[in-house]
Design a protein around this motif. Structure first.
Motif, PDB file in Angstrom:
ATOM      1  N   LYS A  68     -33.615 -13.932  -8.250  1.00  0.00           N
ATOM      2  CA  LYS A  68     -34.242 -13.032  -9.209  1.00  0.00           C
ATOM      3  C   LYS A  68     -35.634 -13.500  -9.633  1.00  0.00           C
ATOM      4  O   LYS A  68     -36.446 -12.685 -10.068  1.00  0.00           O
ATOM      5  CB  LYS A  68     -33.355 -12.893 -10.455  1.00  0.00           C
ATOM      6  N   THR A  69     -35.897 -14.809  -9.522  1.00  0.00           N
ATOM      7  CA  THR A  69     -37.175 -15.352  -9.985  1.00  0.00           C
ATOM      8  C   THR A  69     -37.763 -16.266  -8.933  1.00  0.00           C
ATOM      9  O   THR A  69     -37.073 -17.158  -8.421  1.00  0.00           O
ATOM     10  CB  THR A  69     -36.992 -16.145 -11.302  1.00  0.00           C
ATOM     11  N   THR A 126     -38.839 -11.198 -10.976  1.00  0.00           N
ATOM     12  CA  THR A 126     -39.922 -11.940 -11.616  1.00  0.00           C
ATOM     13  C   THR A 126     -40.656 -12.785 -10.605  1.00  0.00           C
ATOM     14  O   THR A 126     -40.037 -13.516  -9.829  1.00  0.00           O
ATOM     15  CB  THR A 126     -39.368 -12.847 -12.728  1.00  0.00           C
ATOM     16  N   LEU A 127     -41.985 -12.689 -10.635  1.00  0.00           N
ATOM     17  CA  LEU A 127     -42.837 -13.515  -9.789  1.00  0.00           C
ATOM     18  C   LEU A 127     -43.811 -14.261 -10.692  1.00  0.00           C
ATOM     19  O   LEU A 127     -44.544 -13.639 -11.470  1.00  0.00           O
ATOM     20  CB  LEU A 127     -43.606 -12.656  -8.782  1.00  0.00           C
ATOM     21  N   GLY A 128     -43.791 -15.591 -10.615  1.00  0.00           N
ATOM     22  CA  GLY A 128     -44.720 -16.411 -11.391  1.00  0.00           C
ATOM     23  C   GLY A 128     -45.740 -17.053 -10.478  1.00  0.00           C
ATOM     24  O   GLY A 128     -45.386 -17.567  -9.412  1.00  0.00           O
ATOM     25  N   ILE A 129     -47.010 -17.024 -10.869  1.00  0.00           N
ATOM     26  CA  ILE A 129     -48.083 -17.607 -10.071  1.00  0.00           C
ATOM     27  C   ILE A 129     -48.820 -18.638 -10.905  1.00  0.00           C
ATOM     28  O   ILE A 129     -49.340 -18.331 -11.982  1.00  0.00           O
ATOM     29  CB  ILE A 129     -49.082 -16.535  -9.586  1.00  0.00           C
ATOM     30  N   LEU A 182     -28.554 -19.045  -5.105  1.00  0.00           N
ATOM     31  CA  LEU A 182     -29.776 -19.467  -5.780  1.00  0.00           C
ATOM     32  C   LEU A 182     -30.398 -18.293  -6.535  1.00  0.00           C
ATOM     33  O   LEU A 182     -30.596 -17.214  -5.970  1.00  0.00           O
ATOM     34  CB  LEU A 182     -30.768 -20.011  -4.747  1.00  0.00           C
ATOM     35  N   GLU A 183     -30.732 -18.521  -7.813  1.00  0.00           N
ATOM     36  CA  GLU A 183     -31.298 -17.470  -8.652  1.00  0.00           C
ATOM     37  C   GLU A 183     -32.781 -17.691  -8.961  1.00  0.00           C
ATOM     38  O   GLU A 183     -33.520 -16.719  -9.166  1.00  0.00           O
ATOM     39  CB  GLU A 183     -30.515 -17.371  -9.977  1.00  0.00           C
ATOM     40  N   THR A 184     -33.211 -18.955  -9.012  1.00  0.00           N
ATOM     41  CA  THR A 184     -34.606 -19.268  -9.332  1.00  0.00           C
ATOM     42  C   THR A 184     -35.135 -20.265  -8.321  1.00  0.00           C
ATOM     43  O   THR A 184     -34.514 -21.301  -8.087  1.00  0.00           O
ATOM     44  CB  THR A 184     -34.733 -19.855 -10.749  1.00  0.00           C
ATOM     45  N   LEU A 185     -36.289 -19.953  -7.738  1.00  0.00           N
ATOM     46  CA  LEU A 185     -36.911 -20.823  -6.745  1.00  0.00           C
ATOM     47  C   LEU A 185     -38.320 -21.181  -7.193  1.00  0.00           C
ATOM     48  O   LEU A 185     -39.141 -20.300  -7.459  1.00  0.00           O
ATOM     49  CB  LEU A 185     -36.961 -20.130  -5.378  1.00  0.00           C
ATOM     50  N   HIS A 186     -38.574 -22.493  -7.301  1.00  0.00           N
ATOM     51  CA  HIS A 186     -39.912 -23.007  -7.571  1.00  0.00           C
ATOM     52  C   HIS A 186     -40.424 -23.668  -6.293  1.00  0.00           C
ATOM     53  O   HIS A 186     -39.764 -24.558  -5.751  1.00  0.00           O
ATOM     54  CB  HIS A 186     -39.886 -24.058  -8.681  1.00  0.00           C
ATOM     55  N   VAL A 187     -41.569 -23.239  -5.832  1.00  0.00           N
ATOM     56  CA  VAL A 187     -42.199 -23.862  -4.664  1.00  0.00           C
ATOM     57  C   VAL A 187     -43.561 -24.391  -5.094  1.00  0.00           C
ATOM     58  O   VAL A 187     -44.415 -23.622  -5.548  1.00  0.00           O
ATOM     59  CB  VAL A 187     -42.343 -22.873  -3.500  1.00  0.00           C
ATOM     60  N   MET A 188     -43.745 -25.703  -4.976  1.00  0.00           N
ATOM     61  CA  MET A 188     -45.037 -26.316  -5.267  1.00  0.00           C
ATOM     62  C   MET A 188     -45.758 -26.571  -3.954  1.00  0.00           C
ATOM     63  O   MET A 188     -45.275 -27.307  -3.095  1.00  0.00           O
ATOM     64  CB  MET A 188     -44.874 -27.632  -6.032  1.00  0.00           C
ATOM     65  N   SER A 199     -22.888 -23.769  -6.010  1.00  0.00           N
ATOM     66  CA  SER A 199     -23.105 -23.842  -7.456  1.00  0.00           C
ATOM     67  C   SER A 199     -24.575 -23.826  -7.839  1.00  0.00           C
ATOM     68  O   SER A 199     -24.921 -23.500  -8.981  1.00  0.00           O
ATOM     69  CB  SER A 199     -22.461 -25.120  -8.010  1.00  0.00           C
ATOM     70  N   LEU A 200     -25.489 -24.167  -6.915  1.00  0.00           N
ATOM     71  CA  LEU A 200     -26.895 -24.333  -7.268  1.00  0.00           C
ATOM     72  C   LEU A 200     -27.540 -22.998  -7.625  1.00  0.00           C
ATOM     73  O   LEU A 200     -27.473 -22.036  -6.869  1.00  0.00           O
ATOM     74  CB  LEU A 200     -27.669 -24.992  -6.120  1.00  0.00           C
ATOM     75  N   LYS A 201     -28.210 -22.976  -8.796  1.00  0.00           N
ATOM     76  CA  LYS A 201     -28.883 -21.772  -9.274  1.00  0.00           C
ATOM     77  C   LYS A 201     -30.405 -21.920  -9.316  1.00  0.00           C
ATOM     78  O   LYS A 201     -31.117 -20.912  -9.307  1.00  0.00           O
ATOM     79  CB  LYS A 201     -28.368 -21.394 -10.669  1.00  0.00           C
ATOM     80  N   MET A 202     -30.893 -23.159  -9.401  1.00  0.00           N
ATOM     81  CA  MET A 202     -32.336 -23.377  -9.512  1.00  0.00           C
ATOM     82  C   MET A 202     -32.756 -24.504  -8.585  1.00  0.00           C
ATOM     83  O   MET A 202     -32.194 -25.593  -8.636  1.00  0.00           O
ATOM     84  CB  MET A 202     -32.727 -23.702 -10.964  1.00  0.00           C
ATOM     85  N   LEU A 203     -33.748 -24.239  -7.750  1.00  0.00           N
ATOM     86  CA  LEU A 203     -34.268 -25.229  -6.815  1.00  0.00           C
ATOM     87  C   LEU A 203     -35.770 -25.328  -6.976  1.00  0.00           C
ATOM     88  O   LEU A 203     -36.469 -24.306  -7.030  1.00  0.00           O
ATOM     89  CB  LEU A 203     -33.926 -24.841  -5.371  1.00  0.00           C
TER      90      LEU A 203
END
Length: 598
Positions: free
Chosen positions: A436-437, A465-468, A400-406, A371-375
């Motif tokens: 996708k992101t 999509t790539l965010g920096i 998973l559709e969106t991945l944030h890595v700090m 079920s997880l879409k954003m991590l």
């Protein structure tokens, strides 16, 4: 402050122990009370905004804005003929000294009173006999920011204000008042609120003492829809069962509450959707989530020893802003969980379906969360085990559709020993068809970060999509030396950067909103096109618990966008050149442009 917030090695069971610990520290610094007093403003800043704005004493009364000139009486232009009517005799419009506002309908007068500060609303009773019943007929709003009295007088003023009003009580916000040695007035206040159907209650006690008990009558406020409490000892629910059938949102800030009382609250709040804990002191406790209605659970700078999502069929967001030592996060049953983060690989030990997730393990279906879409995850890329755990996590979330890595700044020099690791890895379900992101938070330009970025660009087949979000750095260095100024069409060639970058610049910055149906000029909808954005962190307490905020971790600056295409032939990339300095350096040409743009 750190100890009270869950940091350090001390373990506390009562606030008295916290006070004693702070008093010891006071020999070398601020007193115990000074330390706690620093925490209070921070916690108040996390609360929802006031429902009635406090009057601005510094406001310029001579302002010429249209709003300031708006009134319910005649204006200077009233002598002019209406657009659709005959001319009006100016003599008939002379001030007759009568109270025209009082002729307004009751519901409009009530709206006017509800917009006034607490003290001004009560004073309308003395305007005229017409206004005397308006305040009493208007649902009560109370904010102690509007009460000039302080100390004992403030407690009495709050209690008398509620007692004098027949009800109902729409909202009460108390964040500036100390109830020390005012137990009787406090009990009267809570009893009155319960009797008069209070709907929205924010009740903070300005310490000292730290462990002042909250009256049992708080458990009888059955009309509450939102409740935030701070710096209290929560009532014992074994003696007084909670009755919150309408409660939707509950926040517990720096308060003492036993595990059994949390269980009782969840069991008796059948409509609870949002549960949050902020800055709980370190204690030997576990947070067990069992709720058929809960949608959001937020842990903000707390010191729980363990967090267990035992049975939460409606839970959509499980969020952390954690500190302190390593602790397990166990997800047993959360079939609708879509957002998870920030998962700190140094702090959290994740367990899914009874399986402890370990770096490099073979992930089976039982340990997956479809079920997880954003991590969102915090990673130290110079640590071998955290790098391997990041890859394992991607395999636990197949959709998973969106991945944030700090990226957390390493304490040791940058390691470049992971090239063979990322090169040897195969793909996984989320990279093949769902991701996708990808947003890289605090990108520092380290080789170990770039290796992971290359892996994502190579393996994420549907990435759009790539965010920096670049970390602060010194002068940017690219292949011609230091670079300054704004990145634009004038300083980026249309040919783009070297093929070793994994992405090639197709054009300059693009303004406007970017999406699949609104691609920037020059772009295309092909799978080879990626939109690269400047990302800005938006990680706040209120964004985390607000379900209307689609992404609580970061926002993409649509006015700062670049069109890029993947380089499918990666023979010239770092994957084929190892850590050769000549191959690695090319990446700075592209990504440092984003950094300069800040």
């Amino acid at each position: 402050m750190d100890a009270a917030a869950g940091g350090g090695e001390e373990v506390f069971v009562t606030y008295a122990q916290i006070g004693a610990y702070f008093n010891i520290l006071a020999l070398e610094g601020p007193s115990a009370q000074d330390r706690i007093d620093r925490i209070v403003p921070y916690l108040i800043s996390l609360l929802p905004p006031p429902f009635v704005p406090a009057p601005d004493a510094d406001a310029d009364e001579s302002s010429d804005s249209d709003d300031d000139h708006f009134s319910l009486t005649s204006s200077d232009d009233d002598t002019a003929a209406p657009a659709d009517g005959p001319a009006v005799d100016p003599a008939a419009l002379d001030d007759d000294g009568q109270d025209h506002i009082s002729r307004l309908p009751d519901d409009l007068l009530s709206n006017i009173v509800s917009c006034l500060p607490t003290n001004e609303a009560a004073r309308t009773m003395v305007l005229s006999t017409r206004w005397r019943g308006v305040w009493a007929a208007t649902p009560l709003l109370v904010d102690d920011a509007h009460i000039r009295a302080r100390g004992f007088s403030a407690v009495r003023a709050l209690s008398r204000c509620v007692a004098a009003h027949p009800g109902p009580v729409r909202a009460v916000r108390v964040t500036r008042t100390s109830f020390h040695r005012q137990e009787y007035a406090l009990e009267r206040l809570i009893a009155s609120l319960a009797a008069k159907d209070v709907q929205d209650l924010i009740l903070f006690n300005r310490p000292w003492p730290l462990d002042m008990p909250l009256p049992d009558d708080i458990l009888s406020c059955g009309s509450l829809t939102r409740l935030y409490i701070g710096f209290w000892r929560f009532p014992d629910t074994t003696a007084h069962q909670p009755a919150f059938p309408n409660l939707h949102e509950l926040g517990l800030f720096h308060s003492i509450i036993e595990d059994r009382d949390v269980d009782a609250l969840l069991a008796h709040c059948s409509k609870l959707r949002i549960l949050s804990f902020a800055m709980a002191y370190s204690c030997r406790s576990r947070l067990r989530i069992r709720s058929s209605s809960l949608c959001v659970m937020m842990e903000w700078r707390c010191g729980f020893n363990e967090i267990i999502v035992e049975d939460a069929p409606c839970l959509e967001r499980l969020l952390f802003h954690s500190i302190s030592d390593r602790r397990p996060v166990r997800i047993v049953n959360a079939p609708r969980l879509e957002v998870l983060g920030f998962l700190d690989l140094q702090v959290h030990a994740l367990e899914i379906g009874g399986v402890v997730i370990r770096a490099g393990m073979n992930v089976r279906a039982r340990a997956m969360l479809p079920s997880l879409k954003m991590l969102a995850v915090k990673v130290r890329f110079s640590h071998d085990m955290e790098v391997k755990m990041l890859d394992t996590l991607l395999r636990c979330f197949p959709r998973l559709e969106t991945l944030h890595v700090m990226s957390i700044r390493p304490s040791s020099p940058d390691s470049v020993g992971f090239a063979e690791f990322w090169k040897s890895l195969g793909s996984c379900d989320c990279l093949e068809s769902h991701l996708k992101t990808f947003v890289f938070n605090r990108y520092q330009g380290l080789d170990c970060e770039y290796l992971f970025l290359c892996y994502i660009l190579k393996k994420a087949k549907v990435l759009k999509t790539l965010g920096i979000d670049c970390a602060e750095s010194d002068d940017v260095v690219v292949e011609g030396g230091p670079m300054s100024g704004s990145a634009g069409e004038g300083n980026v060639s249309s040919g783009g950067s070297s093929g070793s970058d994994g992405v090639v610049m197709e054009g300059g910055p693009v303004s406007g909103s970017v999406g699949e149906g609104n691609a920037p000029s020059g772009g295309s909808s092909g799978s080879n096109i990626i939109y690269v954005y400047v990302a800005s962190p938006c990680w706040t307490f209120q964004n985390a618990i607000d379900l209307s905020v689609e992404d609580p971790f970061c926002v993409l600056r649509h006015d700062k966008c670049w069109i890029a295409s993947r380089v499918m032939a990666l023979e010239v990339s770092v994957f084929d050149h190892g850590t050769d300095a000549g191959a690695i350096s090319h990446r700075h040409v592209y990504f440092e442009l984003l950094r300069v743009w800040y």
